[in-house]
Each structure stands twice: as structure tokens, then as C-alpha cells.
Design an enzyme around this catalytic site. Structure first.
Site, short mmCIF file in Angstrom:
data_model
loop_
_atom_site.label_atom_id
_atom_site.label_comp_id
_atom_site.label_asym_id
_atom_site.label_seq_id
_atom_site.Cartn_x
_atom_site.Cartn_y
_atom_site.Cartn_z
N SER A 1 -98.32 -38.88 -6.82
CA SER A 1 -97.11 -38.56 -7.57
C SER A 1 -97.54 -38.10 -8.95
O SER A 1 -98.67 -38.36 -9.38
CB SER A 1 -96.18 -39.78 -7.66
OG SER A 1 -96.87 -40.92 -8.16
N ASP B 1 -98.08 -61.35 -19.06
CA ASP B 1 -97.85 -60.04 -18.45
C ASP B 1 -97.52 -60.18 -16.96
O ASP B 1 -96.60 -59.54 -16.45
CB ASP B 1 -99.10 -59.17 -18.60
CG ASP B 1 -98.94 -58.12 -19.69
OD1 ASP B 1 -97.97 -58.22 -20.47
OD2 ASP B 1 -99.78 -57.23 -19.76
N HIS C 1 -100.81 -42.26 -9.00
CA HIS C 1 -99.85 -41.60 -9.88
C HIS C 1 -100.62 -40.93 -11.00
O HIS C 1 -101.41 -41.56 -11.70
CB HIS C 1 -98.89 -42.64 -10.47
CG HIS C 1 -97.77 -42.06 -11.28
ND1 HIS C 1 -96.75 -41.33 -10.73
CD2 HIS C 1 -97.52 -42.11 -12.62
CE1 HIS C 1 -95.90 -40.96 -11.67
NE2 HIS C 1 -96.36 -41.40 -12.83
N GLN D 1 -100.26 -48.58 -16.34
CA GLN D 1 -100.75 -47.81 -17.48
C GLN D 1 -102.09 -47.21 -17.07
O GLN D 1 -102.79 -47.75 -16.20
CB GLN D 1 -100.93 -48.76 -18.67
CG GLN D 1 -101.54 -48.16 -19.91
CD GLN D 1 -100.65 -47.11 -20.53
OE1 GLN D 1 -100.74 -45.96 -20.13
NE2 GLN D 1 -99.81 -47.50 -21.46
N PHE E 1 -104.27 -41.97 -27.72
CA PHE E 1 -103.50 -42.69 -26.71
C PHE E 1 -104.03 -44.11 -26.54
O PHE E 1 -103.27 -45.07 -26.41
CB PHE E 1 -103.59 -41.96 -25.36
CG PHE E 1 -102.84 -40.67 -25.30
CD1 PHE E 1 -101.87 -40.34 -26.24
CD2 PHE E 1 -103.09 -39.76 -24.28
CE1 PHE E 1 -101.17 -39.14 -26.18
CE2 PHE E 1 -102.39 -38.56 -24.19
CZ PHE E 1 -101.44 -38.25 -25.16
N HIS F 1 -87.20 -41.59 -15.89
CA HIS F 1 -87.47 -42.84 -16.59
C HIS F 1 -86.17 -43.26 -17.28
O HIS F 1 -85.41 -42.43 -17.77
CB HIS F 1 -88.54 -42.66 -17.66
CG HIS F 1 -89.90 -42.35 -17.11
ND1 HIS F 1 -91.05 -42.70 -17.76
CD2 HIS F 1 -90.29 -41.74 -15.96
CE1 HIS F 1 -92.10 -42.30 -17.05
NE2 HIS F 1 -91.65 -41.71 -15.95
N GLU G 1 -96.38 -37.27 -13.21
CA GLU G 1 -95.46 -37.53 -14.31
C GLU G 1 -95.45 -36.36 -15.29
O GLU G 1 -96.49 -35.78 -15.62
CB GLU G 1 -95.86 -38.80 -15.06
CG GLU G 1 -94.93 -39.12 -16.24
CD GLU G 1 -95.31 -40.40 -16.94
OE1 GLU G 1 -95.21 -41.47 -16.29
OE2 GLU G 1 -95.72 -40.34 -18.12
N ALA H 1 -87.05 -54.66 -19.64
CA ALA H 1 -87.07 -53.96 -18.35
C ALA H 1 -86.45 -54.79 -17.23
O ALA H 1 -85.74 -54.25 -16.38
CB ALA H 1 -88.51 -53.59 -17.99
N LYS I 1 -91.01 -61.34 -12.75
CA LYS I 1 -89.57 -61.36 -13.00
C LYS I 1 -88.93 -60.03 -12.59
O LYS I 1 -87.84 -60.00 -12.01
CB LYS I 1 -89.29 -61.64 -14.48
CG LYS I 1 -89.59 -63.07 -14.91
CD LYS I 1 -89.31 -63.24 -16.41
CE LYS I 1 -89.60 -64.67 -16.86
NZ LYS I 1 -89.37 -64.81 -18.33
N GLY J 1 -89.02 -49.58 -23.07
CA GLY J 1 -89.05 -48.49 -24.05
C GLY J 1 -89.73 -48.92 -25.34
O GLY J 1 -89.77 -50.11 -25.68
N ASP J 2 -90.27 -47.95 -26.05
CA ASP J 2 -90.96 -48.22 -27.32
C ASP J 2 -89.95 -48.43 -28.44
O ASP J 2 -88.93 -47.74 -28.52
CB ASP J 2 -91.88 -47.06 -27.68
CG ASP J 2 -93.00 -46.89 -26.67
OD1 ASP J 2 -93.43 -47.90 -26.10
OD2 ASP J 2 -93.42 -45.73 -26.45
#
Length: 292
Positions: free
Chosen positions: A26, A165, A273, A183, A223, A88, A28, A132, A171, A119-120
Site C-alpha cells: 500500500s 505504547d 506500507h 512509523q 524526519f 487519514h 501513502e 486515536a 486500547k 494528530g500532531d
């Protein structure tokens, strides 16, 4: 070599090839900022669609203008290619009512897959009202969305430790997430340890590795600083003195990505991905070398 030995070797080679074959990939993308970037985006989508990916995903900005772009792009991708298009969605600067309206719009447009993210934060002192897991719950109340969530083999930059994490991912899974996409990373052992920890904590969804092919090492370092991703020292050596030689950087980046995928295939991973950065040449060459 006897006839039977040759047949045995051929059978063994075929088995090895089948065991190391990528099942699905996939890709992005992100919404372009101008007409030139938009042309590059659609060129990339057109080229990569020939690989018949499982889905295309499109990132999501923290303001209404960017959200509208995401909606328009995923709708157009699905219309033009017939390939599942995954927007997203983030919780930042949006109320539950606003998120519900956005989700309902996606569902009614035939876009029934979502990548759900917190989200940031728009600024340092921002206080998050939703996370999330809350978005996953909201989406599942609206309709039976197919939901992907994020995972962090080297720990989320804001997390205190990897246990928290894992608990957070659990959850999201319990709330209805169907899969996790990681990531990007370069340390294979980090991904494998993370996957093992997920299994030990009862997380039974697929953990799809996120692969970022290196085409600009200086950009990658930026990054990395933002995402808590560690760049191994051997990669620094590989790109030494190549600051302006982007063609060579792309070749090296392709080889690194192919070797990573091969090692992960050997560990039983089948789906990947790719973070394209809206470019197709390096990603396409990688997939070609992998026989996709």
C-alpha cells in the site's frame, strides 16, 4: 548433477521464492500545495496503481482546507482507479460532532476505510481533548468502518516508555481497529521486538511495517528528529559526502529498502506500507525488484 537432484533443487528454489514473496503493498500520499505538485501526485498515483496495491492512503491536515483536499483526493483516486482509498482522520481541532459529520460524508461517498490518528499538536501547550482510541470508538458507532491505526516500533516521541505504547495500541484494537501501520524504521530488530510484545499483550491484528525509501538523506534526518526514529550509523556512512548527489542517494535508498523488505519477509511479514512522499520512481523500482 542427476535429473532427480536437479528437480529437487528446482522445487526447493520455487518454495523459497514463494516463501519470500510480498503479498500486498500500500502507498501513502499527502495533499499537494500547488498545481505542479498536484501533477506529480497524479502521475505517481497513475504509475503505482499498476502495481494493484491493497489501498492508497492520504494524509490529513489540521485545518478545514486540508481536510477538504484529503476528501477530494481520496474520492478522485477511488473513482479513477477503483483501488480502495483511505483518508487519514485526526482529532486535532475538531469536535466529536464535526468528526461525525466528516465520517458520515466519507461513508456515504463509498469511502469505508479510515486511518484513525490523534494528530500532531498545533502548538507546544496544546491540550488534546480526544485521542486515536476515542476516534476509533466514534467511527465504529457511526458505521462498520475498516480502521487502521498507527504503531511505533521505536516508541512514540511523546510516550514515556514502550509499555505505555503497547497499552495504548491494545486500547485501539479493543475499540475496533482492524490493523496497525508502523512509523518508518530502519532497525529490523526494533520492529520484531515490537511485534513480539504486541503478541504477548494480546494484540492479534496485523502490524504492517511502514517503509520510507531514502531519496534525500538530509530530509530523512529532519524526519528522524521529529519522530524519534533512530538512523543506524552504517546508514550515515552510506550517505557520507553525497549531500548534493540525489541520484546516488536514490539508488542507495532503493537497495536499503529492498534489503529491509527481504529480511522482514524472512521473518514472516507479507504486507508492506510505503511512504512515497508523492514520488513514484524510487518506490516503483523497489516494488519491481521485489517482483510486485
Amino acid at each position: 548433477m542427476t535429473f532427480f537432484n536437479r528437480r529437487y533443487q528446482e522445487t526447493l528454489e520455487k518454495k523459497l521464492i514463494s516463501n519470500y514473496k510480498v503479498n500486498h503493498c500500500s502507498f501513502e500520499f499527502f495533499p499537494p500545495k500547488n498545481i505542479l505538485e498536484e501533477e506529480k501526485l497524479w502521475t505517481s498515483i497513475s504509475k503505482l496503481s499498476t502495481l494493484k496495491p491493497t489501498f492508497f492512503s492520504v494524509t490529513y491536515g489540521a485545518n478545514s482546507g486540508e481536510r477538504k483536499k484529503t476528501y477530494n483526493i481520496v474520492k478522485k483516486i477511488y473513482k479513477n482507479t477503483g483501488i480502495v482509498s483511505v483518508p487519514h482522520m485526526t482529532c486535532v481541532d475538531a469536535s466529536p460532532i464535526e468528526l461525525q459529520k466528516i465520517a458520515e460524508k466519507y461513508w456515504c461517498s463509498g469511502l469505508k476505510s479510515i486511518l484513525a490518528l490523534r494528530g500532531d499538536a498545533p502548538h507546544k501547550n496544546y491540550i488534546h481533548d480526544m485521542y486515536a482510541v476515542d476516534l476509533v470508538k466514534l467511527l465504529k458507532k457511526i458505521a462498520d468502518f475498516d480502521i487502521s491505526v498507527a504503531a511505533y516500533p521505536e516508541v512514540h516521541p511523546e510516550s514515556k516508555n514502550y509499555i505505555l505504547d503497547i497499552i495504548n495500541l491494545k486500547k485501539k484494537v479493543d475499540a475496533g481497529a482492524n490493523r496497525a501501520i508502523t512509523q518508518f524504521f530502519f532497525n529490523i530488530d526494533s520492529y520484531l521486538r515490537f511485534r513480539d510484545n504486541c503478541v504477548q499483550h494480546g494484540i492479534n491484528i496485523e502490524i504492517i511495517p511502514g517503509i520510507l525509501p531514502i531519496s534525500n538523506f538530509q530530509q530523512l534526518q529532519r524526519f528522524s528528529a521529529l519522530t524519534n526514529v533512530k538512523i543506524p550509523s552504517w546508514i550515515f556512512h552510506m550517505f557520507d559526502c553525497l549531500e548534493k548527489d540525489f541520484m546516488t542517494q536514490e539508488v542507495i535508498g532503493s537497495v536499503i529498502a529492498v534489503e529491509m523488505v527481504k529480511k522482514l519477509l524472512g521473518e514472516g511479514v507479507k504486507n508492506f506500507h510505503f511512504y512515497t512522499l508523492n514520488k513514484h520512481k524510487v518506490v516503483y523500482s523497489i516494488c519491481y525488484m521485489l517482483g510486485l
